[in-house]
Design a protein around this motif. Structure first.
Motif, PDB file in Angstrom:
ATOM      1  N   GLY A 275       1.170  -1.145  -0.006  1.00 32.64           N
ATOM      2  CA  GLY A 275       0.007   0.021  -0.246  1.00 32.64           C
ATOM      3  C   GLY A 275       1.411   1.737  -0.224  1.00 32.64           C
ATOM      4  N   MET A 276       2.530   1.436   0.067  1.00 32.51           N
ATOM      5  CA  MET A 276       2.490   2.289  -0.343  1.00 32.51           C
ATOM      6  C   MET A 276       3.523   3.454  -1.468  1.00 32.51           C
ATOM      7  SD  MET A 276       6.168   1.000   2.653  1.00 32.51           S
ATOM      8  CE  MET A 276       7.322   2.212   2.548  1.00 32.51           C
ATOM      9  N   ALA A 277       2.865   2.122  -2.511  1.00 24.39           N
ATOM     10  CA  ALA A 277       2.877   3.140  -3.475  1.00 24.39           C
ATOM     11  C   ALA A 277       1.629   4.022  -4.575  1.00 24.39           C
ATOM     12  CB  ALA A 277       2.791   1.791  -4.416  1.00 24.39           C
ATOM     13  N   GLY A 278       0.503   3.317  -3.484  1.00 22.95           N
ATOM     14  CA  GLY A 278      -1.056   4.116  -3.574  1.00 22.95           C
ATOM     15  C   GLY A 278      -1.959   2.591  -4.392  1.00 22.95           C
ATOM     16  N   PRO A 279      -3.061   3.383  -5.324  1.00 24.81           N
ATOM     17  CA  PRO A 279      -3.843   1.894  -4.988  1.00 24.81           C
ATOM     18  C   PRO A 279      -3.461   1.443  -6.816  1.00 24.81           C
ATOM     19  CG  PRO A 279      -4.566   3.926  -5.771  1.00 24.81           C
ATOM     20  CD  PRO A 279      -3.130   4.660  -5.417  1.00 24.81           C
ATOM     21  N   THR A 280      -2.806   2.135  -7.600  1.00 21.81           N
ATOM     22  CA  THR A 280      -2.392   1.546  -9.133  1.00 21.81           C
ATOM     23  C   THR A 280      -0.814   1.374  -8.551  1.00 21.81           C
ATOM     24  OG1 THR A 280      -1.680   3.178  -9.664  1.00 21.81           O
ATOM     25  CG2 THR A 280      -4.306   2.731 -10.296  1.00 21.81           C
ATOM     26  N   PHE A 281      -0.383   0.236  -9.561  1.00 17.53           N
ATOM     27  CA  PHE A 281       0.663  -0.537  -9.178  1.00 17.53           C
ATOM     28  C   PHE A 281       1.484   0.006 -11.002  1.00 17.53           C
ATOM     29  CE2 PHE A 281       4.003  -2.398 -11.851  1.00 17.53           C
ATOM     30  CZ  PHE A 281       4.798  -2.969 -10.587  1.00 17.53           C
ATOM     31  N   THR A 282       2.673   1.309 -10.054  1.00 17.88           N
ATOM     32  CA  THR A 282       3.519   2.309 -11.050  1.00 17.88           C
ATOM     33  C   THR A 282       5.483   1.352 -10.723  1.00 17.88           C
ATOM     34  OG1 THR A 282       3.674   3.673  -9.355  1.00 17.88           O
ATOM     35  CG2 THR A 282       2.215   3.748 -11.029  1.00 17.88           C
ATOM     36  N   VAL A 283       5.726   2.251 -11.325  1.00 15.99           N
ATOM     37  CA  VAL A 283       7.752   1.949 -10.724  1.00 15.99           C
ATOM     38  C   VAL A 283       8.015   2.902 -10.612  1.00 15.99           C
ATOM     39  CG1 VAL A 283       9.968   1.007 -11.879  1.00 15.99           C
ATOM     40  CG2 VAL A 283       7.924   0.038 -12.137  1.00 15.99           C
ATOM     41  N   PRO A 284       8.326   3.438  -9.178  1.00 14.99           N
ATOM     42  CA  PRO A 284       8.698   5.040  -8.651  1.00 14.99           C
ATOM     43  C   PRO A 284      10.026   5.372  -9.440  1.00 14.99           C
ATOM     44  CG  PRO A 284       7.868   3.830  -7.366  1.00 14.99           C
ATOM     45  CD  PRO A 284       7.950   2.611  -8.429  1.00 14.99           C
ATOM     46  N   VAL A 285      10.323   6.718  -9.992  1.00 14.76           N
ATOM     47  CA  VAL A 285      11.828   6.674 -11.178  1.00 14.76           C
ATOM     48  C   VAL A 285      12.703   6.656  -9.526  1.00 14.76           C
ATOM     49  CG1 VAL A 285      13.222   8.812 -11.460  1.00 14.76           C
ATOM     50  CG2 VAL A 285      10.920   8.839 -11.898  1.00 14.76           C
ATOM     51  N   TRP A 286      12.402   7.008  -8.552  1.00 15.28           N
ATOM     52  CA  TRP A 286      14.354   6.075  -7.553  1.00 15.28           C
ATOM     53  C   TRP A 286      14.334   4.858  -7.807  1.00 15.28           C
ATOM     54  CZ3 TRP A 286      13.560   3.415  -3.690  1.00 15.28           C
ATOM     55  CH2 TRP A 286      12.185   2.566  -3.155  1.00 15.28           C
ATOM     56  N   VAL A 287      13.422   4.126  -7.559  1.00 15.28           N
ATOM     57  CA  VAL A 287      13.234   3.018  -7.994  1.00 15.28           C
ATOM     58  C   VAL A 287      14.516   2.646  -8.579  1.00 15.28           C
ATOM     59  CG1 VAL A 287      12.500   0.153  -8.078  1.00 15.28           C
ATOM     60  CG2 VAL A 287      11.101   2.067  -6.860  1.00 15.28           C
ATOM     61  N   ILE A 288      13.625   2.731 -10.641  1.00 16.51           N
ATOM     62  CA  ILE A 288      14.146   2.359 -12.008  1.00 16.51           C
ATOM     63  C   ILE A 288      16.279   2.957 -11.372  1.00 16.51           C
ATOM     64  CG2 ILE A 288      14.767   3.773 -14.218  1.00 16.51           C
ATOM     65  CD1 ILE A 288      11.285   3.891 -14.013  1.00 16.51           C
ATOM     66  N   VAL A 289      15.908   4.528 -10.918  1.00 16.50           N
ATOM     67  CA  VAL A 289      17.625   4.932 -10.893  1.00 16.50           C
ATOM     68  C   VAL A 289      17.650   3.785 -10.277  1.00 16.50           C
ATOM     69  CG1 VAL A 289      18.783   7.273  -9.890  1.00 16.50           C
ATOM     70  CG2 VAL A 289      16.480   7.316 -11.171  1.00 16.50           C
ATOM     71  N   THR A 290      17.602   3.749  -8.852  1.00 12.03           N
ATOM     72  CA  THR A 290      18.032   2.773  -7.721  1.00 12.03           C
ATOM     73  C   THR A 290      19.073   1.488  -8.031  1.00 12.03           C
ATOM     74  OG1 THR A 290      17.683   3.917  -6.461  1.00 12.03           O
ATOM     75  CG2 THR A 290      18.380   1.915  -5.510  1.00 12.03           C
ATOM     76  N   CYS A 291      17.701   0.750  -8.894  1.00 10.48           N
ATOM     77  CA  CYS A 291      18.649  -0.202  -9.993  1.00 10.48           C
ATOM     78  C   CYS A 291      19.672  -0.335 -11.324  1.00 10.48           C
ATOM     79  CB  CYS A 291      16.951  -0.707  -9.984  1.00 10.48           C
ATOM     80  SG  CYS A 291      15.815  -1.838  -8.528  1.00 10.48           S
TER      81      CYS A 291
END
Length: 342
Positions: free
Chosen positions: A207-223
């Motif tokens: 539930g930390m990313a809201g009601p819809t599935f998204t890939v946050p920018v910080w996840v993209i950059v970190t990975c």
């Protein structure tokens, strides 16, 4: 702080560690041929591959969305499921790295996730359409890479059969710089997105990313950064297997293999299909070797690789299933003890 949030933070740490390990384990995918042909020194090659892996991983999220929503039902799994999958996949990567086997980190992550999810919800948790699409991509990528590389190699032999060997070597020594860069970029684009997808899955399920599935920018950059760093350090055991023991390569052979594999991977990435980049480049190297002559192929090495590929699926599924089952059993035991005390 909520306990589920702590697990999500653990998932992020594990995900970054796995992405680093993925880059380290799979650096051979991007640079084995260019190192084997002596076009680039190993240190320069891994630094080049690390930077282009980073660029490729930043180039889209289609594969990440498939991993996060198309393998198991995101509404039916928890962040703990993702943590178990990452741990099991990392363990398999370390085992195969130790033995110098270029297995698929994609296989390991996907089937560890499926095994952990099935342990909680049963086989109904599997998203059949996405899993089947992914399985087809994984199964056919080495074959397509093999055939495409063989066609490129045959065409080059036909075009260059009257050209002096030293001219061919010098020309393709330069061209292989381009093909190896292309391979590194495409490898980052497909493999770099897989961990993004499972971290995003954990964020969504908690539930930390809201009601819809998204890939946050910080996840993209970190990975992307973690994968680039892992690649830049290089998994030399696997580079040695693919670059020297499988097929003896000249620059023209390396160019054909990298061009074929990079194209197969890039098409799959843009279609959102998480294939095995390891299988694609290994198949392409075998295709080149077969055209050179079957005596040039290390068939025992190839057989060991295929065995490891096949074992990855049941072993990682079993890892995920067993670890998740044991974890749930321990949670129930602790819960009973707490209730009996209080």
């Amino acid at each position: 702080m909520d306990a589920s949030h702590l697990v999500v933070y653990l998932v992020v740490v594990l995900g970054v560690a796995f992405e680093f390990l993925n880059g380290f384990h799979d650096s051979a995918n991007a640079i084995a041929t260019v190192v084997a042909t002596r076009v680039l020194r190993p240190g320069v090659a891994v630094l080049m591959a690390g930077g282009l892996n980073l660029a490729g991983a930043l180039s889209g999220t289609a594969v990440a969305v498939t991993l996060g929503t198309g393998i198991v039902d995101p509404k039916s799994v928890s962040e703990t499921t993702v943590a178990v999958a990452l741990l099991c996949a990392a363990a398999w990567d370390l085992i195969t790295w130790y033995f110098g086997l270029p297995t698929s980190s994609s296989h390991a992550l996907i089937f560890s996730l499926i095994g952990a999810a099935v342990a909680i919800r049963g086989f109904s948790v599997i998203v059949l359409v996405g899993t089947l699409r992914t399985a087809i991509g994984i199964a056919y990528s080495p074959l397509i890479g093999l055939v495409f590389a063989a066609i490129i190699m045959l065409a080059l032999y036909w075009l260059l059969h009257r050209t002096r060997p030293n001219i061919v070597g010098n020309l393709f020594g330069r061209l292989q710089l381009v093909s190896s860069a292309y391979m590194a970029f495409s490898h980052g684009g497909n493999d770099g997105q897989k961990t993004m997808g499972v971290i995003a899955l954990a964020l969504f399920s908690s539930g930390m990313a809201g009601p819809t599935f998204t890939v946050p920018v910080w996840v993209i950059v970190t990975c992307a950064a973690a994968m680039g760093l892992g690649t830049s350090l290089g998994g030399w055991r696997i580079i040695n297997t693919m670059g020297h023991k499988l097929v003896k390569l000249a620059p023209v052979n390396g160019f054909a293999a990298e061009t074929a594999a990079g194209t197969v991977i890039e098409i799959a990435t843009r279609l959102g299909i998480p294939i095995s980049t390891t299988h694609a480049i290994s198949g392409a190297i075998l295709g080149v070797g077969i055209v050179k002559g079957t005596r040039n192929v290390g068939w025992q090495v190839a057989g060991n690789m295929v065995t490891a590929w096949i074992l990855t699926i049941p072993v990682c599924f079993a890892f995920g299933f067993l670890v998740m089952t044991l974890l749930r059993s321990e949670e129930r035991r602790v819960g009973k003890e707490c209730r009996s005390r209080w």
